[in-house]
Design an enzyme around this catalytic site. Structure first.
Site, PDB file in Angstrom:
ATOM      1  CG  LEU A 170      -1.946  -0.964   1.173  1.00  0.00           C
ATOM      2  CD1 LEU A 170      -2.949  -0.924   2.550  1.00  0.00           C
ATOM      3  CD2 LEU A 170      -3.078  -0.768   0.259  1.00  0.00           C
ATOM      4  CG  ASP A 171       0.590   3.674  -3.312  1.00  0.00           C
ATOM      5  OD1 ASP A 171       1.322   2.847  -3.520  1.00  0.00           O
ATOM      6  OD2 ASP A 171      -0.254   3.968  -4.035  1.00  0.00           O
ATOM      7  CB  SER A 172       3.720   6.449   2.283  1.00  0.00           C
ATOM      8  OG  SER A 172       3.564   7.462   1.241  1.00  0.00           O
ATOM      9  CG  HIS A 255       1.250   5.320  -7.188  1.00  0.00           C
ATOM     10  ND1 HIS A 255       1.025   5.409  -5.968  1.00  0.00           N
ATOM     11  CD2 HIS A 255       2.724   5.295  -7.472  1.00  0.00           C
ATOM     12  CE1 HIS A 255       2.244   5.691  -5.462  1.00  0.00           C
ATOM     13  NE2 HIS A 255       3.262   5.485  -6.074  1.00  0.00           N
TER      14      HIS A 255
END
Length: 306
Positions: A170-172, A255
């Protein structure tokens, strides 16, 4: 006319009908075929149904390991039920070991080598395996060791003795459900798009949402690294100038949700992953973990084809 040809008056004497011995008096020309009833093209001489060869019984496979542990004890320890309940499941033929139904209560198996299913659902018997659901907060990077010194998964689960894998990333700036496990085979399958395990996201985007947006996303959007399409899309909530939408897809590219929605003119303002396969985030608080139940682990195995 004779009395026989005209038919006798006493009702007790029946008329003679043709038999296999030949035609009766007064019958038309030609001999009837032996055995009454018409014949159809392709019919065989015998009216008896064709008998199929008997199916050979499947060979008995001995899954018993004399140095192993009793099957009902392992099932009970795995949380399937009480020892008595597990014995009943075995006797009822609802338990399989390595794909073979086991009904004898004395069977012993090796939990580290053999696979067990109850009602078709895999039961993990290896007590060293760990399966966790983690609600990743914003700003946390999906790695166990970050060279830049950012807050990472290690700050939350780094004190555990097991070496854990995170299932995907999961992206930050994305929060929500992240699965952690030391079961490398399962982790690989869950994150590989070839196995089609869906991930569900809730995104906040600018509104209003056009009616054909879901159709466009299902048909596919061209990105710089290739086309991508969603498995499903729906509007969860809509207010003036903004909307919450649910996006389900099995892609795992970086993303991908943000890039896809941006490509159709609805850039993501916030993004939360709420489900991976059959596992839901539920009311798990941000930054907290919980162990998956035996039933959840079994359903994950089914989703991954294990």
């Amino acid at each position: 006319m004779s009395r026989d040809q005209g038919g006798r008056s006493d009702a007790g004497r029946p008329k003679r009908t043709p038999t296999g011995r030949g035609p009766a008096k007064g019958s038309g020309p030609g001999k009837p075929v032996k055995g009454s009833g018409p014949r159809f093209a392709g019919s065989t001489k015998s009216s008896q149904p064709t008998r199929l060869p008997a199916r050979k019984p499947e060979p008995q496979v001995d899954v018993h390991d004399p140095d192993g542990v009793r099957l009902q004890k392992l099932l009970a320890a795995a949380g399937v039920g009480s020892r008595r309940t597990c014995e009943n499941l075995i006797s009822a033929g609802r338990v399989e070991v390595d794909g073979h139904v086991v009904t004898e209560l004395g069977v012993r198996i090796d939990p580290n080598r053999q696979k067990v299913h109850v009602d078709g659902v895999r039961v993990q018997l290896d007590e060293s395996r760990v399966y966790l659901a983690f609600n990743k907060p914003l700003g946390v990077v999906s790695t166990m060791n970050d060279d830049l010194g950012r807050v990472s998964l290690a700050d939350y689960v780094g004190n555990r003795p097991e070496r854990l894998f995170h299932v995907g990333r999961l992206d930050s700036d994305t929060e929500g459900l992240l699965l952690l496990t030391n079961d490398g085979d399962l982790a690989h399958r869950l994150q590989h798009p070839a196995y089609g395990v869906p991930k569900t996201y809730i995104a906040r985007i600018p509104g209003p949402v056009p009616r054909d947006l879901g159709k466009r996303l299902r048909e596919g959007v061209d990105l710089d690294d290739g086309p991508v399409s969603v498995d499903s899309f729906k509007v969860v909530d809509s207010q003036p100038g903004k909307a919450l939408v649910e996006v389900v897809l099995h892609e795992g590219r970086k993303h991908v949700v943000r890039r896809m929605l941006d490509a159709v003119g609805h850039p993501v303002e916030s993004l939360v992953r709420v489900q991976v396969g059959p596992i839901r985030l539920g009311d798990l608080k941000s930054g907290r973990t919980r162990r998956l139940t035996q039933d959840e682990v079994g359903r994950l195995y089914s989703a991954a084809g294990l």
